[in-house]
Scaffold this active site. Structure first.
Site, short mmCIF file in Angstrom:
data_model
loop_
_atom_site.label_atom_id
_atom_site.label_comp_id
_atom_site.label_asym_id
_atom_site.label_seq_id
_atom_site.Cartn_x
_atom_site.Cartn_y
_atom_site.Cartn_z
N LYS A 87 7.14 19.96 -12.38
CA LYS A 87 7.74 21.02 -11.56
C LYS A 87 9.18 20.69 -11.19
CE LYS A 87 4.63 20.49 -8.29
NZ LYS A 87 3.78 19.44 -8.89
N ARG A 131 0.78 24.94 -1.07
CA ARG A 131 -0.21 24.05 -1.66
C ARG A 131 -1.61 24.32 -1.15
NH1 ARG A 131 3.65 19.70 -3.10
NH2 ARG A 131 2.63 18.33 -4.58
N ARG A 180 6.75 7.51 -13.28
CA ARG A 180 7.87 8.18 -12.60
C ARG A 180 8.66 7.20 -11.74
NH1 ARG A 180 6.76 13.68 -9.55
NH2 ARG A 180 5.03 12.51 -8.64
N ARG A 216 7.56 5.72 -6.13
CA ARG A 216 7.02 6.29 -4.89
C ARG A 216 5.68 5.64 -4.56
NH1 ARG A 216 7.46 12.73 -5.96
NH2 ARG A 216 5.48 12.61 -4.85
N ARG A 221 -4.59 12.44 -4.80
CA ARG A 221 -3.79 13.66 -4.91
C ARG A 221 -4.38 14.64 -5.91
NH1 ARG A 221 1.84 11.22 -6.18
NH2 ARG A 221 2.69 13.31 -6.03
P1 ADP Z 1 4.65 16.10 -6.70
O1 ADP Z 1 6.03 16.15 -7.27
O2 ADP Z 1 3.89 14.94 -7.19
O3 ADP Z 1 3.90 17.37 -6.86
P2 ADP Z 1 5.86 16.45 -4.10
O4 ADP Z 1 7.12 15.67 -4.11
O5 ADP Z 1 5.96 17.91 -4.29
O6 ADP Z 1 4.84 15.81 -5.14
O7 ADP Z 1 5.07 16.18 -2.75
C1 ADP Z 1 4.80 14.86 -2.33
C2 ADP Z 1 3.81 14.89 -1.20
O8 ADP Z 1 4.38 15.57 -0.07
C3 ADP Z 1 2.49 15.61 -1.46
O9 ADP Z 1 1.55 14.81 -2.13
C4 ADP Z 1 2.06 15.94 -0.03
O10 ADP Z 1 1.56 14.80 0.63
C5 ADP Z 1 3.39 16.30 0.64
N1 ADP Z 1 3.65 17.74 0.50
C6 ADP Z 1 4.59 18.33 -0.28
N2 ADP Z 1 4.51 19.67 -0.21
C7 ADP Z 1 3.48 19.94 0.63
C8 ADP Z 1 2.87 21.13 1.09
N3 ADP Z 1 3.31 22.35 0.69
N4 ADP Z 1 1.82 21.02 1.94
C9 ADP Z 1 1.36 19.84 2.33
N5 ADP Z 1 1.88 18.67 1.94
C10 ADP Z 1 2.93 18.71 1.09
P1 ADP Z 2 6.25 17.19 -10.42
O1 ADP Z 2 7.46 17.65 -9.67
O2 ADP Z 2 5.39 18.32 -10.91
O3 ADP Z 2 5.45 16.17 -9.68
P2 ADP Z 2 8.14 15.74 -12.14
O4 ADP Z 2 9.11 16.75 -12.64
O5 ADP Z 2 8.58 14.80 -11.09
O6 ADP Z 2 6.76 16.48 -11.75
O7 ADP Z 2 7.62 14.93 -13.43
C1 ADP Z 2 6.70 13.88 -13.30
C2 ADP Z 2 7.10 12.75 -14.25
O8 ADP Z 2 6.87 13.15 -15.60
C3 ADP Z 2 8.56 12.37 -14.16
O9 ADP Z 2 8.68 10.98 -14.34
C4 ADP Z 2 9.22 13.14 -15.32
O10 ADP Z 2 10.35 12.46 -15.82
C5 ADP Z 2 8.10 13.21 -16.33
N1 ADP Z 2 8.06 14.47 -17.08
C6 ADP Z 2 8.18 15.73 -16.60
N2 ADP Z 2 8.12 16.66 -17.57
C7 ADP Z 2 7.92 15.98 -18.73
C8 ADP Z 2 7.77 16.37 -20.11
N3 ADP Z 2 7.79 17.64 -20.47
N4 ADP Z 2 7.59 15.38 -21.01
C9 ADP Z 2 7.56 14.08 -20.65
N5 ADP Z 2 7.70 13.65 -19.38
C10 ADP Z 2 7.87 14.58 -18.42
#
Ligand code: ADP
Ligand code: ADP
Ligand code: ZN
Length: 216
Positions: free
Chosen positions: A13, A88, A127, A160, A171
């Site tokens: 995302k 979420r 990541r 992280r 998660r």
């Molecule tokens: P990811 O990129 O792995 O999807 P995020 O960076 O979006 O993770 O979020 C990291 C953490 O922050 C989540 O696992 C949750 O603990 C918290 N968080 C983020 N967005 C929300 C939300 N909309 N509601 C509740 N907790 C959230």
């Molecule tokens: P989210 O915000 O959904 O948690 P991220 O964009 O942070 O996801 O991506 C999670 C991890 O996977 C990061 O380390 C990113 O560099 C990697 N990643 C994301 N998209 C791809 C892809 N299409 N192919 C390979 N690695 C990816």
């Protein structure tokens, strides 16, 4: 355009969002990033949120809705935005609907990035994030030019706490239970666009763009 990007943790995302906000000139609203930045600044809200986040649990709907509300109203009625990682829970989705209604606004599309569990795990444990600017890398799929250092700002890269295996498992469980139901919520409103996230960064981005062309 008012866009929502959703998908399981690690789906890509954030990586797609940072290109979309640039190309479509959207304000990027990432709740996870907002919590991490708040914690980095040493604020109470961020510190409290990190207690939940580090174990892989969700921050409460109440706190999360409030920070999004503040941000949306700050930006004003006509601001185009991309929401990444919010809502979420179904309760957050309903709260968002109400906020948008108050602003006489609505979402244009909901992009759902679909990725299988084994790929998610690999993406999350590999990541790395910049301590300074939040830019995301992957040890294998998107390595920085210099190991451990951010290409964008020279900041230090770290893993992280919630990307370690125990938190990741929690998660994913929470995603299945609390977040997945939102997919049906938006599907029922005819807004859902499913995108195959199990492709290269560029291919995923191309598919999102193609789908958005039909919306705008
Ligand atoms: P990811 O990129 O792995 O999807 P995020 O960076 O979006 O993770 O979020 C990291 C953490 O922050 C989540 O696992 C949750 O603990 C918290 N968080 C983020 N967005 C929300 C939300 N909309 N509601 C509740 N907790 C959230
Ligand atoms: P989210 O915000 O959904 O948690 P991220 O964009 O942070 O996801 O991506 C999670 C991890 O996977 C990061 O380390 C990113 O560099 C990697 N990643 C994301 N998209 C791809 C892809 N299409 N192919 C390979 N690695 C990816
Ligand atoms: Zn950086």
């Amino acid at each position: 355009m008012k866009l929502l990007v959703m998908g399981p943790p690690g789906a890509g995302k954030g990586s797609q969002a940072r290109r979309l906000v640039k190309d479509y000139q959207l304000t990027n609203i990432s709740t996870g990033e907002m919590f991490r930045q708040s914690a980095n600044r040493g604020e109470e809200l961020g510190k409290k949120a990190m207690e939940f986040i580090n174990d892989g649990n969700l921050v409460s709907d109440e706190i999360t809705n409030e920070i999004v509300r503040r941000r949306l109203f700050e930006e004003g009625d006509n601001q185009d935005f991309l929401l990444d990682g919010y809502p979420r829970t179904v309760s957050q989705a309903k709260a968002l609907d109400n906020m948008l209604k108050e602003m006489n606004s609505r979402l244009d599309a909901v992009v759902n990035i679909v990725v299988d569990k084994d790929i998610i795990l690999e993406r999350m444990v590999g990541r790395r994030v910049c301590k300074n600017c939040g830019y995301t890398y992957h040890v294998r799929y998107q390595p920085p030019k210099t190991q451990g250092t951010c290409d964008q700002c020279g900041g230090e890269l770290y893993q992280r706490e919630d990307d370690k295996l125990d938190s990741v498992r929690n998660r994913l469980r929470i995603y299945e239970e609390k977040t997945k139901p939102i997919i049906d919520y938006y599907k029922g409103r005819g807004m859902l666009i499913n995108i195959n996230g199990m492709q290269s960064f560029d291919a995923v981005y191309r598919d999102i763009n193609k789908a958005l062309r039909d919306v705008t």
